[in-house]
Scaffold this motif. Structure first.
Motif, PDB file in Angstrom:
ATOM      1  N   VAL A  37      24.070 -24.286  35.672  1.00 27.68           N
ATOM      2  CA  VAL A  37      23.071 -24.251  34.596  1.00 27.68           C
ATOM      3  C   VAL A  37      22.250 -22.957  34.611  1.00 27.68           C
ATOM      4  CG1 VAL A  37      22.913 -26.763  34.494  1.00 27.68           C
ATOM      5  CG2 VAL A  37      21.297 -25.501  35.938  1.00 27.68           C
ATOM      6  N   CYS A  38      22.673 -21.985  35.406  1.00 23.94           N
ATOM      7  CA  CYS A  38      21.919 -20.731  35.535  1.00 23.94           C
ATOM      8  C   CYS A  38      21.445 -20.231  34.166  1.00 23.94           C
ATOM      9  CB  CYS A  38      22.796 -19.661  36.201  1.00 23.94           C
ATOM     10  SG  CYS A  38      21.947 -18.058  36.307  1.00 23.94           S
ATOM     11  N   PRO A  39      20.132 -19.980  34.057  1.00 27.26           N
ATOM     12  CA  PRO A  39      19.574 -19.623  32.758  1.00 27.26           C
ATOM     13  C   PRO A  39      19.625 -18.123  32.437  1.00 27.26           C
ATOM     14  CG  PRO A  39      17.800 -19.902  34.345  1.00 27.26           C
ATOM     15  CD  PRO A  39      19.093 -20.193  35.084  1.00 27.26           C
ATOM     16  N   CYS A  40      20.245 -17.305  33.275  1.00 25.99           N
ATOM     17  CA  CYS A  40      20.148 -15.850  33.061  1.00 25.99           C
ATOM     18  C   CYS A  40      20.940 -15.408  31.841  1.00 25.99           C
ATOM     19  CB  CYS A  40      20.581 -15.082  34.308  1.00 25.99           C
ATOM     20  SG  CYS A  40      22.344 -14.750  34.426  1.00 25.99           S
ATOM     21  N   ALA A  41      20.665 -14.203  31.396  1.00 26.35           N
ATOM     22  CA  ALA A  41      21.302 -13.683  30.181  1.00 26.35           C
ATOM     23  C   ALA A  41      22.802 -13.491  30.357  1.00 26.35           C
ATOM     24  CB  ALA A  41      20.650 -12.363  29.772  1.00 26.35           C
ATOM     25  N   LYS A  42      23.243 -13.181  31.596  1.00 26.95           N
ATOM     26  CA  LYS A  42      24.682 -13.014  31.824  1.00 26.95           C
ATOM     27  C   LYS A  42      25.421 -14.332  31.629  1.00 26.95           C
ATOM     28  CE  LYS A  42      24.140  -9.753  35.453  1.00 26.95           C
ATOM     29  NZ  LYS A  42      24.234  -9.661  36.911  1.00 26.95           N
ATOM     30  N   CYS A  43      24.740 -15.438  31.947  1.00 26.46           N
ATOM     31  CA  CYS A  43      25.383 -16.751  31.846  1.00 26.46           C
ATOM     32  C   CYS A  43      25.161 -17.403  30.490  1.00 26.46           C
ATOM     33  CB  CYS A  43      24.857 -17.680  32.933  1.00 26.46           C
ATOM     34  SG  CYS A  43      25.284 -17.157  34.605  1.00 26.46           S
ATOM     35  N   ARG A  44      24.060 -17.100  29.858  1.00 26.45           N
ATOM     36  CA  ARG A  44      23.703 -17.792  28.613  1.00 26.45           C
ATOM     37  C   ARG A  44      23.635 -16.862  27.414  1.00 26.45           C
ATOM     38  NH1 ARG A  44      24.818 -22.795  30.103  1.00 26.45           N
ATOM     39  NH2 ARG A  44      24.532 -22.668  32.310  1.00 26.45           N
ATOM     40  N   GLY A  45      23.632 -15.552  27.641  1.00 30.33           N
ATOM     41  CA  GLY A  45      23.443 -14.629  26.529  1.00 30.33           C
ATOM     42  C   GLY A  45      21.988 -14.584  26.106  1.00 30.33           C
ATOM     43  N   HIS A  46      21.712 -13.697  25.187  1.00 33.74           N
ATOM     44  CA  HIS A  46      20.347 -13.596  24.667  1.00 33.74           C
ATOM     45  C   HIS A  46      20.160 -14.496  23.450  1.00 33.74           C
ATOM     46  CE1 HIS A  46      19.228 -10.344  27.356  1.00 33.74           C
ATOM     47  NE2 HIS A  46      20.407  -9.819  27.121  1.00 33.74           N
TER      48      HIS A  46
END
Ligand SMILES: [Zn+2]
Length: 111
Positions: A37-46
């Motif tokens: 569930v990592c919320p970072c931009a690499k994992c979720r995009g902007h």
């Protein structure tokens, strides 16, 4: 209303993060769940749909190997796959507590 953590423990051997909250709730998070569930931009995009989030099968063997405070509001987590760009705010961690999610066990592993 905000709920604050009163104790945070990362058990690396158990691959389990435990947070006690000021309202008495206790959350347990498997390291692989937190990577998933990592919320970072690499994992979720902007923006929604910009990147494909990690699939459970890709991260289920990943372990949390370190945690550090980010200010007073968040945790930074480092994982065995080298990923360390997620900032896990306490408000957000409480929101994704596996105990409140359908289809997950108490550590957040899909059942
Ligand atoms: Zn990430």
């Amino acid at each position: 209303m905000s709920t604050d953590p009163t104790a945070i423990r990362l058990d690396v051997a158990e691959n389990l993060l435990t947070i006690d909250w000021s309202d008495g709730h206790v959350s347990t998070y498997d390291g692989a769940y937190l990577r998933w569930v990592c919320p970072c931009a690499k994992c979720r995009g902007h923006a929604p749909g910009e990147v494909e989030p990690p699939a459970w099968d890709d991260v289920k063997e990943v372990r949390a190997r370190g945690a550090s405070g980010v200010g007073t509001y968040a945790l930074g987590l480092e994982f065995t796959d080298g990923h360390d760009s997620g900032i896990y705010s306490f408000d957000w961690l409480r929101e994704v507590c596996p105990a409140d999610e359908d289809g997950l066990d108490e550590r957040g592993r899909p059942v």
